[in-house]
Design a protein around this motif. Structure first.
Motif, PDB file in Angstrom:
ATOM      1  N   LYS A   1       0.837  -1.191   0.000  1.00 11.19           N
ATOM      2  CA  LYS A   1       0.000   0.000   0.000  1.00 11.19           C
ATOM      3  C   LYS A   1       0.869   1.238   0.000  1.00 11.19           C
ATOM      4  CE  LYS A   1      -4.440   0.503   2.132  1.00 11.19           C
ATOM      5  NZ  LYS A   1      -5.137   0.468   3.394  1.00 11.19           N
ATOM      6  N   ALA A   2       0.506   2.189  -0.813  1.00 13.04           N
ATOM      7  CA  ALA A   2       1.067   3.534  -0.786  1.00 13.04           C
ATOM      8  C   ALA A   2       2.567   3.570  -0.557  1.00 13.04           C
ATOM      9  CB  ALA A   2       0.373   4.358   0.284  1.00 13.04           C
ATOM     10  N   VAL A   3       3.309   3.024  -1.506  1.00 14.92           N
ATOM     11  CA  VAL A   3       4.757   3.077  -1.361  1.00 14.92           C
ATOM     12  C   VAL A   3       5.320   4.378  -1.907  1.00 14.92           C
ATOM     13  CG1 VAL A   3       5.179   0.620  -1.279  1.00 14.92           C
ATOM     14  CG2 VAL A   3       5.012   1.730  -3.465  1.00 14.92           C
ATOM     15  N   VAL A   4       4.659   4.935  -2.906  1.00  6.91           N
ATOM     16  CA  VAL A   4       5.067   6.260  -3.359  1.00  6.91           C
ATOM     17  C   VAL A   4       3.847   7.153  -3.296  1.00  6.91           C
ATOM     18  CG1 VAL A   4       6.919   5.479  -4.858  1.00  6.91           C
ATOM     19  CG2 VAL A   4       4.646   5.700  -5.779  1.00  6.91           C
ATOM     20  N   SER A   5       4.118   8.425  -3.315  1.00 13.63           N
ATOM     21  CA  SER A   5       3.024   9.375  -3.237  1.00 13.63           C
ATOM     22  C   SER A   5       2.148   9.247  -4.464  1.00 13.63           C
ATOM     23  CB  SER A   5       3.617  10.776  -3.151  1.00 13.63           C
ATOM     24  OG  SER A   5       2.740  11.674  -3.738  1.00 13.63           O
ATOM     25  N   GLY A   6       0.849   9.303  -4.225  1.00 15.02           N
ATOM     26  CA  GLY A   6      -0.080   9.185  -5.335  1.00 15.02           C
ATOM     27  C   GLY A   6       0.032  10.355  -6.294  1.00 15.02           C
ATOM     28  N   ALA A   7       0.555  11.470  -5.794  1.00 15.88           N
ATOM     29  CA  ALA A   7       0.611  12.656  -6.635  1.00 15.88           C
ATOM     30  C   ALA A   7       1.753  12.592  -7.646  1.00 15.88           C
ATOM     31  CB  ALA A   7       0.770  13.891  -5.760  1.00 15.88           C
ATOM     32  N   ALA A   8       2.694  11.676  -7.437  1.00 18.00           N
ATOM     33  CA  ALA A   8       3.846  11.630  -8.328  1.00 18.00           C
ATOM     34  C   ALA A   8       3.414  11.097  -9.680  1.00 18.00           C
ATOM     35  CB  ALA A   8       4.917  10.731  -7.731  1.00 18.00           C
ATOM     36  N   ARG A   9       3.490  11.969 -10.676  1.00 16.59           N
ATOM     37  CA  ARG A   9       2.980  11.581 -11.993  1.00 16.59           C
ATOM     38  C   ARG A   9       4.036  10.798 -12.757  1.00 16.59           C
ATOM     39  NH1 ARG A   9      -2.489  11.743 -13.003  1.00 16.59           N
ATOM     40  NH2 ARG A   9      -2.966  12.275 -10.859  1.00 16.59           N
ATOM     41  N   ASN A  10       5.246  11.264 -12.690  1.00 23.88           N
ATOM     42  CA  ASN A  10       6.294  10.507 -13.364  1.00 23.88           C
ATOM     43  C   ASN A  10       7.491  10.424 -12.426  1.00 23.88           C
ATOM     44  OD1 ASN A  10       7.116  13.131 -13.468  1.00 23.88           O
ATOM     45  ND2 ASN A  10       6.461  13.387 -15.587  1.00 23.88           N
ATOM     46  N   GLY A  11       8.526   9.836 -12.916  1.00 29.45           N
ATOM     47  CA  GLY A  11       9.682   9.682 -12.048  1.00 29.45           C
ATOM     48  C   GLY A  11       9.510   8.524 -11.085  1.00 29.45           C
ATOM     49  N   THR A  12       8.562   7.632 -11.377  1.00 30.98           N
ATOM     50  CA  THR A  12       8.433   6.460 -10.525  1.00 30.98           C
ATOM     51  C   THR A  12       8.781   5.228 -11.353  1.00 30.98           C
ATOM     52  OG1 THR A  12       6.135   6.227 -11.116  1.00 30.98           O
ATOM     53  CG2 THR A  12       6.604   7.450  -9.116  1.00 30.98           C
ATOM     54  N   ALA A  13       9.349   4.256 -10.691  1.00 30.97           N
ATOM     55  CA  ALA A  13       9.678   3.006 -11.366  1.00 30.97           C
ATOM     56  C   ALA A  13       9.786   1.924 -10.322  1.00 30.97           C
ATOM     57  CB  ALA A  13      10.999   3.141 -12.108  1.00 30.97           C
ATOM     58  N   LEU A  14       9.645   0.677 -10.759  1.00 26.90           N
ATOM     59  CA  LEU A  14       9.869  -0.389  -9.800  1.00 26.90           C
ATOM     60  C   LEU A  14      10.474  -1.578 -10.502  1.00 26.90           C
ATOM     61  CD1 LEU A  14       6.754  -2.370  -8.612  1.00 26.90           C
ATOM     62  CD2 LEU A  14       6.914  -1.318 -10.833  1.00 26.90           C
ATOM     63  N   THR A  15      11.126  -2.414  -9.723  1.00 25.24           N
ATOM     64  CA  THR A  15      11.657  -3.653 -10.279  1.00 25.24           C
ATOM     65  C   THR A  15      11.655  -4.715  -9.184  1.00 25.24           C
ATOM     66  OG1 THR A  15      13.513  -4.651 -11.414  1.00 25.24           O
ATOM     67  CG2 THR A  15      14.043  -2.942  -9.848  1.00 25.24           C
ATOM     68  N   ILE A  16      11.438  -5.936  -9.601  1.00 26.25           N
ATOM     69  CA  ILE A  16      11.451  -7.036  -8.637  1.00 26.25           C
ATOM     70  C   ILE A  16      12.898  -7.442  -8.413  1.00 26.25           C
ATOM     71  CG2 ILE A  16      10.868  -9.464  -8.322  1.00 26.25           C
ATOM     72  CD1 ILE A  16       8.318  -9.029  -9.717  1.00 26.25           C
ATOM     73  N   LEU A  17      13.296  -7.565  -7.174  1.00 30.60           N
ATOM     74  CA  LEU A  17      14.668  -7.951  -6.873  1.00 30.60           C
ATOM     75  C   LEU A  17      14.767  -9.456  -6.694  1.00 30.60           C
ATOM     76  CD1 LEU A  17      15.519  -5.091  -4.412  1.00 30.60           C
ATOM     77  CD2 LEU A  17      16.065  -5.245  -6.817  1.00 30.60           C
TER      78      LEU A  17
END
Lengths: 703, 687
Positions: free
Chosen positions: A252-268
């Motif tokens: 839940k809510a790992v990054v701010s919902g307001a962040a439109r871009n600049g987000t990324a994720l990867t499975i380690l």
């Protein structure tokens, strides 16, 4: 514990990072060496441990690289595509990209995927997939279009599953996302529709994936800042097209919902994901490692200069563009156990769950805090969900509600059955909403009375009176005694006024008149319906059986004849079973007409006689009223209507009998109270025998 | 197969004194303070398997009425003698007592920040105290009320205080000290007007709601801003005596005089609306008598009352791992030993709150087979009844092995007696002139040859006295490790008199060399407190039982764990062994069988035979006597190291007197119940 090690940067002098960042970072055939492709014309090979570039190649002015360079692990060569159609293959010794092997293809390439121990795969923008060898043998071969025209590939990934190359790619069309799974050896392609939240349509979600047994676990970071997991079967069992996939909340809510871009994720790895993005609306961007299993933040690193919203993970190293520099952060996850972390040896083995008492969890029952599901629970639920969701077109409660508002009774019934077939965590609340919807329509349209639907819903055993206050009123209006009986049996919290209204209806003559009609109706239910209707009709049979039992009771006890018909007896028994509070019931009992009171009293007296007819003081049948229930009702009825009963000549005999009975009761109890003292003494004597006294010497053989 | 003659004793305590008056839960350290009617205060460590790790002895004139934690982990109590006490949790004594000058104190509450205390007195005054680092200081009186203040609660913001009195609740403004709202209660109970309505408990929620519980049997919710009654739940025919609210304010618990505990939760009215309502969700009936006090930890409901049980009922939805920690706990018996025995003279010394009893065990000439009760040739004799001087309770006592010395200690004085036996007569002589350092002891122990006395004082030091005929000589004092003042709670001396082991509440076990009078070694630290210690004869192996039911064997000469102990740790104890919920309180050894360790808790005793294989989780742990007709192979296959017997329970004490005699002291629960005042009578029959 997962940990991020000291970061370092690679000089990016020759690279030109555009506003979109780099095209990609890919592994080369030597450990520790990585190919970085910028968004312009350059490919650089870095040796990470030395923090320096080993080689750099550029395409001619005017050409643009359109696909990140990859390494062919079988030959050690590098492959890049520029201007979407031109393939270049070279190796370390080559200096000028212009002079290396070139192949012009007939269609635009989306990406080239390469993993160890297999040949690279070329994914074309229209969804076709070719092995590199086959493609090079005939570069101008015709490339078919696999995906519809308007769909655009957004993301793709390549896995080896049991030596079988599997390619998954995600396309987008008008804000809808589709997943394709391509088994390269068998050339089978399955398409799935990804059901995302509404808010996702505007923003591009981030994807990453991992193979988990027979599923691909597709993990997406959505714009509300939560991470969702979608399980996609690798080998789809049936050939039906267009499966729908529902995602499950993972974090839940790992990054701010307001962040439109600049987000990324990867499975380690199995339990960890890395997330790039601002954790709070106002804060700087952060790289954070989350443990999915325990839902905990393991570590995080602030990146104050901002990133391009891209994150690559190869061989325990995370790459990202931090400011203008390519930043490298080695990541380590050492094996750790909870016992090691807590430093105790206490729980050598989990105690078996059977020893735990079953406990009603109020918070999940009432849907009070659905967010706090533990990770394990949600994981199993996730599995369940995917199983059920693979069945086409299961209505959600919202769809069902809209169906209820408009469609025919028959259609509602079919949809409802589908809905009941699956169980969701907030089943209770959804059922409540459905019933409320049905009742709302009942009130609006007097002709609308979805009896079967309501019966089905009541039989889910999750309803209570307070969850659907209008239900019994409507059943009373329709004099639907069978439904009332069911309600009385199932609902724990019926107010006394309603109980009394039911009683009045059961005692009244209308029911007698309707008896024939009812019989016909139930017969239809039993015989006329398709086997689908099984659950419903079976219960109906049970309902009908009960009066039959009561009838048997009457024949087996020739004490007196039962004053009411078996059917009515069964109904009244349901009332006797219901919970009530005397103070609230009494005023309502006063409203019952005198004739019915005598009838009811006669019936109660009859029950009492039958009760006292056997030694165990119980009645035969499935759920017979107990002696105390009968007694309480007799008392209540007399309390409420004593003056009335006194005036009725028919009741005189009954009253006399009751008087005799009360007298005998009183004498029995007074006798019991007298013996109680003696009993206690006996008990004490008995105890003394087993008691060792204050001091004793005993012989004890030990093992 | 040894056959034991077993002398079993049923011991009687004054149970009326033992009822629980108040409990206070400390979230920070996960500890629970419990005060008894006689003024005893006990500290339970909920993280360490609910072990009672500390206790403060009671006092005749000190009836504790309120208990609270302030400033993190400082513990305060107040009582009917009008004093506020602070407890020193390190040295296990009372730091200071301060008279509030308002007559008997009925209630006390610490502010949410912990920096202020407020007490409610008999004369209707509410007094505010500032908690300073060393003491507490009187700050102000609030507006004086007509009658005694029975309950107090702070608003979570610390701005207002609700005070429950007789027939009304008042709300004070902390800044001005003036009363801003008065809410009058209805005295009606099911149509009958009672003479008065006592507000036994109040709780102030952050939204301004005040919850009250009263003697009429109601739980009522008030709006403190308007002073109006919002909702009333009638839950009992008798008094509702206690209330506690969870920190999240989503649930609270109340206890009634009928022994029932009710759980209330804030639940949404319907699925869609955000409107929430307090709903009575679960009733629990774990008590037979009044529930005088309740507490609400994040994961459990805690209740205690006149029937002496402390009940910890975990909330299933809050417990993450469904293991044995999630089970109901009922703590009835003290987790320490109150009985000592003299093996040579076959004497038992019982320690009561205000006296000691010395009994000589009886004897028999008869023999019998397993399970027989033998006729007594001589019954047990009550030799001595020793009353303490002064109002203080006894902390600890001991009788020497030869039976000629008895020592006991109260909070301020240490007593040593010399006993002389002439045929059937006993003469008692007090050893006078105790040295100044021997004021108060936490644990007393005589050496095996009765020539030395070991005293653990509450300052952390260990004194060794040499006993002579009728007098004594101070031999040595082991000072505590620099910087610690933690009291040593348990002592064990080796039968050869060379080694002394001592353990504190958390500092681990130290072993001292008595010949060279120096610290020999320290047993590696373990997370859980020690519940029992003993040193085996000949081998000098130190056996340590911890509150998490682990048992270690440590070789003192080798300064390391023995191979057997390592093997046990490697394999792990049996699941059922770890799931027992009372700690081991005594360990002893068989003089002729070096492989045997005898230990017991309140519900079983166990002989560990180190020669036999350890049980794994698949084997049956409790296998009483196997049937005689089974083959040897079967016996060998099923035999394992733990021989457990549950014949005697609840077991307060068990020890080996000689090779063939065991003594067991039992405390039947029925006796405890019989001694209590009768509970509220419920009719059994319909009339």
């Amino acid at each position: 514990m997962a940990a991020l090690e000291e970061e370092f940067t690679l000089s990016t002098g020759v690279l030109s990072a555009g506003p979109e960042g780099f095209l990609g970072v890919e592994q080369s055939d030597k450990a520790d060496q990585f190919l970085v492709t910028d968004s312009g014309r350059t490919v650089v090979l870095y040796k990470v441990s030395d923090q320096k570039p080993l080689g750099s190649w550029s395409v001619k002015q005017g050409q643009t690289i359109t696909c990140p360079a990859v390494c062919n692990f079988q030959t050690g060569e590098y492959i890049v595509v520029h201007d979407q159609k031109v393939l270049r293959i070279w190796n370390n010794e080559d200096v000028n990209l212009d002079k290396v092997f070139k192949a012009t293809l007939s269609a635009e390439v989306h990406r080239i995927h390469s993993v160890q121990k297999t040949e690279p795969l070329v994914l074309f923008q229209r969804g076709a997939v070719r092995g590199l060898e086959a493609l090079l043998a005939e570069p101008q071969q015709n490339i078919e279009a696999v995906i519809p025209d308007e769909e655009v590939i957004k993301w793709s990934e390549f896995f080896m599953v049991f030596k079988q190359p599997v390619l998954i790619f995600i396309t987008e069309k008008h804000g809808n996302y589709f997943a394709y799974v391509q088994l390269c050896k068998s050339h089978s392609l399955s398409k799935y529709t990804l059901l995302l939240g509404k808010e996702e349509k505007s923003v591009k979600p981030n994807f990453t994936a991992r193979v988990d047994g027979k599923f691909i676990s597709l993990v997406s970071l959505s714009s509300d800042g939560c991470i969702y997991e979608t399980l996609i079967p690798i080998y789809s069992s049936d050939t039906e097209k267009n499966h729908r996939l529902i995602r499950a909340l993972m974090l839940k809510a790992v990054v701010s919902g307001a962040a439109r871009n600049g987000t990324a994720l990867t499975i380690l790895d199995q339990d960890h994901v890395a997330v790039l993005g601002p954790p709070l609306p106002a804060s700087k961007e952060c790289l954070s490692i989350w443990n999915v299993k325990f839902q905990t933040l393991q570590t995080s690193k602030e990146l104050p200069q901002g990133t391009s919203g891209q994150l690559w993970y190869h061989g325990e190293i995370l790459f990202m563009l931090h400011g203008k520099c390519l930043t490298v952060i080695p990541y380590k996850c050492e094996v750790s156990s909870l016992a090691g972390a807590l430093g105790k040896l206490k729980h050598t083995q989990e105690s078996d769950p059977h020893s735990m008492p079953h406990f009603v969890d109020w918070e999940t029952c009432s849907g009070y805090d659905l967010g706090s599901y533990s990770a394990d629970q949600s994981r199993t639920l996730r599995r369940k969900k995917i199983e059920t969701n693979l069945q086409p077109e299961v209505p959600g409660s919202k769809q069902l509600l809209s169906i209820i508002k408009n469609d025919s009774e028959k259609h509602i019934e079919v949809e409802l059955r589908k809905f009941l077939a699956k169980s969701t965590p907030d089943f209770h609340t959804k059922i409540g909403d459905v019933v409320a919807g049905l009742l709302g329509r009942c009130k609006a349209e007097p002709s609308f009375y979805p009896r079967n639907c309501l019966m089905q819903l009541i039989q889910t055993r999750v309803l209570s009176y307070s969850l659907c206050p209008g239900l019994m009123e409507i059943a009373l209006e329709h004099t639907d005694v069978q439904m009332l009986q069911l309600c009385l049996q199932q609902f724990p919290d019926i107010p006394e006024s309603t109980t009394c209204a039911c009683l009045k209806l059961f005692l009244s003559d209308t029911i007698q008149d309707e008896k024939k009609e009812m019989k016909e109706q139930t017969e239809i239910v039993q015989n006329g319906f398709s086997p689908e209707d099984n659950s419903c009709s079976k219960d109906d049979q049970q309902l009908n059986k009960k009066p039959g039992d009561a009838a048997k009771e009457t024949t087996s006890f020739p004490v007196t004849s039962c004053p009411v018909t078996p059917k009515r007896a069964a109904l009244i028994n349901a009332v006797l079973h219901s919970a009530y509070s005397e103070a609230f019931l009494l005023p309502h009992l006063k409203d019952i007409p005198a004739k019915h009171i005598t009838l009811f009293l006669q019936y109660l007296y009859f029950l009492y006689l039958k009760c006292s007819g056997n030694a165990t003081m119980t009645l035969p049948g499935i759920s017979p009223p107990t002696l105390s229930q009968i007694m309480d009702w007799i008392c209540l009825l007399l309390d409420a209507n004593f003056t009335v009963v006194l005036m009725i000549p028919d009741a005189k005999r009954l009253l006399l009998n009751l008087y005799k009975f009360v007298k005998s009761q009183i004498s029995v109890y007074s006798e019991l109270n007298k013996i109680e003292v003696s009993f206690r003494e006996l008990q004490k004597l008995n105890q003394d025998k087993s008691n060792r006294g204050l001091y004793s010497i005993e012989v004890l053989e030990l093992f | 197969m040894p056959i034991f003659n077993l002398s079993s004793f049923s011991k009687r305590l004054k149970d009326k004194e033992w009822g629980i008056r108040c409990v206070a839960y400390n979230n920070q350290s996960n500890r629970l303070a419990v005060s008894r009617t006689d003024g005893t205060v006990e500290i339970y460590n909920l993280s360490a398997n609910y072990f009672q790790e500390k206790f403060f002895p009671g006092h005749e004139s000190r009836a504790t009425e309120a208990l609270c934690w302030a400033e993190g982990q400082r513990l305060f109590s107040a009582g009917l003698n009008g004093e506020i006490l602070e407890y020193d949790l390190q040295a296990l004594n009372i730091k200071y007592a301060l008279d509030a000058f308002g007559g008997p104190i009925w209630s006390m509450a610490a502010s949410p920040s912990g920096s202020q205390l407020v007490v409610g007195c008999e004369d209707g005054s509410v007094k505010l105290f500032e908690v300073t680092p060393e003491k507490i200081q009187f700050a102000r009186n609030f507006d004086r009320q007509k009658s005694r203040i029975l309950s107090l609660s702070w608003h979570p913001a610390g701005t207002h205080i609700a005070a429950g009195s007789i027939d009304y609740i008042s709300v004070f403004d902390v800044k001005s000290g003036s009363i801003i709202r008065k809410m009058v209660l209805d005295r009606q109970h099911l149509g009958v007007t009672k003479s008065r309505c006592i507000v036994w408990g109040v709780a102030f929620l952050s939204d301004g709601t005040v919850i009250s519980v009263d003697s009429v049997g109601k739980v009522q919710l008030w709006d403190s801003a308007t002073g109006t009654l919002v909702k009333s739940h009638l839950i009992a025919n008798a008094d509702v005596q206690s209330i506690a609210v969870a920190d999240q304010e989503d649930s609270f618990v109340v206890g009634t005089a009928e022994g029932t505990v009710f759980h209330f939760q804030l639940v949404s009215v319907t699925s869609s609306s955000s409107e929430k309502q307090w709903v009575r969700t679960k009733p629990f009936q774990h008590h037979t008598h009044d529930v005088r006090t309740v507490a609400h930890s994040p994961t459990a409901l805690i209740s205690g009352g006149t029937d002496t049980h402390l009940v910890i009922r975990p909330l299933m939805e809050k417990v993450e791992v469904k293991n044995y920690d999630a089970a109901l706990r009922k703590i009835t018996f003290p987790h320490r030993r109150l009985i000592s025995c003299s093996k040579r003279r076959q004497l038992l010394l019982f320690q009561f709150a205000h006296h000691l009893e010395l009994w000589r065990l009886g004897s028999t000439l008869a023999t019998g087979k397993n399970g027989d009760t033998l006729p007594l040739s001589k019954n047990a004799d009550h030799l001595l009844h020793l009353k303490t001087k002064g109002p203080e309770n006894i902390i600890c006592s001991c009788v020497s092995q030869c039976g000629s010395w008895i020592a006991y200690s109260t909070a301020s004085r240490f007593f040593l007696y010399r006993l002389k036996y002439e045929h059937d007569n006993i003469s008692l002589q007090r050893v006078s002139k105790m040295p100044a350092f021997l004021q108060s002891a936490v644990h007393i122990l005589f050496s095996e040859d009765s020539r030395k006395l070991f005293v653990a004082s509450n300052q952390g030091s260990l004194h060794i006295l040499h006993l002579l005929e009728g007098s004594f000589k101070h031999l040595h004092t082991f000072q505590p490790q620099s910087g610690t003042v933690e009291a040593m709670c348990l002592l064990a001396v080796s039968p050869d008199g060379n080694w002394l082991a001592a353990s504190g509440t958390s500092a681990g076990v130290h072993v001292y060399d008595l010949n060279h009078l120096k610290l020999h070694c320290t047993v590696p630290a373990y997370n859980f407190p020690v519940t029992a210690l003993a040193i085996a004869p000949n081998t000098n192996n130190l056996v340590i039982a911890h509150s998490d039911q682990q048992v270690f064997e440590f070789s003192i000469p080798d300064k390391q764990y023995t191979d057997w102990s390592r093997a046990v740790q490697k394999q792990g104890f049996h699941q059922l062994w770890l799931q027992r919920d009372t700690p081991i309180t005594h360990i002893s050894f068989h003089p002729k069988r070096p492989m045997h360790i005898l230990l017991h808790d309140a519900y079983m005793f166990c002989i560990i035979d180190k020669a036999l294989p350890l049980p794994n989780d698949k084997t049956v742990l409790y296998n009483p006597l196997p049937p005689k007709n089974e083959s040897d192979v079967f016996l060998r296959r099923t035999a394992h190291a733990f021989k457990i017997s549950k014949i005697y329970k609840p077991l307060l004490f068990m020890d080996l007197l000689d090779e063939r005699t065991l003594v067991a002291v039992e405390r039947p629960l029925d006796d405890i119940i019989a001694q209590l005042p009768p509970p509220i009578k419920k009719k059994k029959f319909g009339t």
